[in-house]
Write an enzyme that holds these catalytic residues in place. Structure first.
Site, mmCIF file in Angstrom:
data_model
loop_
_atom_site.group_PDB
_atom_site.id
_atom_site.type_symbol
_atom_site.label_atom_id
_atom_site.label_comp_id
_atom_site.label_asym_id
_atom_site.label_seq_id
_atom_site.Cartn_x
_atom_site.Cartn_y
_atom_site.Cartn_z
ATOM 1 N N GLU A 56 0.798 -1.226 0.000
ATOM 2 C CA GLU A 56 0.000 0.000 0.000
ATOM 3 C C GLU A 56 0.836 1.285 0.000
ATOM 4 O OE1 GLU A 56 -4.048 -1.368 2.166
ATOM 5 O OE2 GLU A 56 -2.337 -1.188 3.498
HETATM 6 C C1 ACM Z 1 -2.133 -5.457 4.064
HETATM 7 O O1 ACM Z 1 -3.222 -5.935 4.448
HETATM 8 N N1 ACM Z 1 -2.036 -4.175 3.779
HETATM 9 C C2 ACM Z 1 -0.959 -6.279 3.914
#
Ligand code: ACM
Length: 505
Positions: free
Chosen positions: A307
């Site tokens: 992310e």
């Molecule tokens: C995640 O759930 N951002 C690894």
């Protein structure tokens, strides 16, 4: 039809034998390995069963031995009216045989404790069987981590992945960079306060896990999920990127917009980044990762990579190549979330952790295959099956729902590791890991409420024979076997509604 013994995760083979059960009393003599006897006595004491006494140099009624034969972590257990013998290939195998024995123990209506006549032969499918605890969104103290280790080890998990840093807080003392915990550990989601592990706390966790045959995998999430760094070393962190996702999350969950250098207590993701083209950032990472590696006897060091939503693909690739190179330079094998598979310069042999859905979307499978192409293997954590922080039902008071809504126990169970990512088959899979993120999770009771009983489904995916290869590796059988474990779970202190519902969810 013969009912299988209620063992979770399902053993490779387990048959009831003809003949009477072994009756356990204080007259029972225990012989063999003292640490296995201690592990057995912890279970017997917790359930209120007689704990027997040490045999006087001879083979006792319950004989616990390491005999060196069989696959790593395997064991054989034979019980009949005359006694119980568990032979482990190694100390871990013997420990797992003891866990199976604990699950076989029953208390009859006449008050007698019995172990049915059985023959079990068992070995794990995957070498890496993990649970992850996020101690960054909410801090969880050593005692809670130890309690979670006990719960996981009893289900034959052998890895504890600790998510030690995130936007909301930094949770591990780093002697070379003391400001991280001095300035960035006091916050959490929702303003619930913070905390951190001293080096000694962390050593205690590592030792407690090792005594239960679990390896700790520390994660320092990079280059995103690093807002906390801006409180301690503002010169190393970019300004937050305020995307629509961040603004939407603030609208739904509150918590305010993130501000550089100020504690962040909301639930948005993807807005933070270290300054990727500054050489000082890599001096920082050398310091941090060296200190983490020096506390880590295990082979793996996780450097995140998920992310990084406000970061260009080029900068992301550069950062992950540098981070994984530092990890290999420290003699450890890097692990990253699957997004880092897109980074061409990722260190060879890096392990990829897949957190997409059971049916991959958005090219996540391509990124995951890239780890295999570079000589690495894959840990599977499909979010719509074994993210234990998803609500088990839509009306559950805590938990999230972004992974295709609530995750029932049946959905947590009904997937096959070798069929998630095309081209990533049995030999490419290092293992299975069930993460528990803690945005809505404040204490051990919350952990239990979300983890049980779904953690048992993850254990079966990690340990047991593949689906279709064993008559009892089915949802119907699992539901019954898991429900039978509720009294044992209660004896471990799991007292939540989820545990009491047992396999009925
Ligand atoms: C995640 O759930 N951002 C690894």
């Amino acid at each position: 039809m013969v009912t299988p013994p209620p063992v979770v995760p399902l053993p490779s083979s387990a048959e009831r034998s003809p003949g009477a059960a072994f009756r356990l009393s204080d007259a029972a003599a225990l012989s063999g390995d003292p640490s296995a006897a201690a592990a057995l006595r912890r279970i017997l004491r917790a359930v209120g069963a007689p704990i027997g006494h040490d045999a006087d140099g001879t083979t006792g009624d319950i004989d616990l031995v390491v005999d060196g034969s069989g696959a790593p972590e395997s064991y054989r257990l034979v019980a009949d009216a005359d006694g119980v013998r568990i032979a482990g290939a190694d100390a871990a195998g013997l420990f797992y045989g003891v866990q199976t024995l604990g699950q076989l123990l029953t208390r009859d209506d006449d008050g007698a404790w019995r172990i049915p006549a059985v023959r079990v032969g068992d070995a794990p499918r995957f070498a890496y069987r993990g649970v992850m605890l996020d101690v960054a969104r909410h801090f969880h103290p050593v005692a809670t981590v130890e309690a979670y280790i006990d719960r996981a080890a009893a289900l034959k998990f052998n890895v504890l992945h600790l998510h030690l840093s995130d936007d909301q807080g930094w949770r591990l003392e780093i002697p070379s960079r003391p400001l991280l915990t001095e300035r960035a550990s006091g916050s959490s989601v929702g303003g619930d306060g913070g905390g951190f592990f001293t080096q000694d706390d962390y050593r205690r966790i590592v030792a407690y896990a090792a005594a239960r045959h679990m390896t700790v995998v520390p994660e320092i999430d990079l280059p995103g999920h690093t807002h906390a760094v801006s409180l301690a070393y503002p010169e190393l962190a970019e300004q937050p990127v305020l995307s629509d996702h961040v603004r939407d999350t603030v609208r739904v969950f509150g918590g305010g917009l993130p501000q550089h250098g100020e504690p962040y207590e909301g639930m948005a993701v993807g807005f933070s980044s270290l300054r990727i083209r500054e050489e000082e950032t890599y001096a920082f990472l050398e310091d941090v990762l060296s200190d983490v590696a020096s506390l880590t006897p295990g082979p793996y060091l996780h450097v995140g990579g998920d992310e990084a939503l406000g970061t260009s693909a080029e900068d992301f690739s550069y950062a992950m190549a540098r981070a994984t190179e530092i990890v290999t330079g420290l003699g450890k094998t890097p692990v990253t979330w699957h997004e880092a598979g897109a980074a061409p310069g990722l260190a060879a042999g890096t392990i990829g952790q897949y957190w997409g859905f059971v049916t991959p979307t958005d090219g996540m499978d391509d990124k995951t295959r890239a780890f295999v192409a570079r000589g690495g293997r894959v840990v599977l954590s499909p979010a719509d099956a074994i993210y234990l922080d998803m609500k088990p039902s839509e009306d559950f008071p805590i938990g999230l729902t972004w992974a295709r809504g609530a995750t029932s126990l049946e959905r947590a169970y009904s997937w096959e590791p070798a069929e998630v990512v095309g081209g990533v088959g049995e030999e490419n899979i290092l293992g299975v890991e069930a993460p528990l993120w803690t945005e809505t999770v404040r204490d051990l009771a919350d952990i239990d409420a979300l983890a049980f009983p779904r953690i048992a489904a993850a254990a079966e995916a990690a340990w047991s024979p593949r689906t279709g290869s064993h008559p009892d590796r089915t949802w119907d059988s699992f539901r019954d076997r898991a429900a039978a474990l509720v009294p044992l779970w209660r004896s471990q202190g799991v007292t939540t509604a989820a545990a009491e519902a047992g396999g009925s969810r």
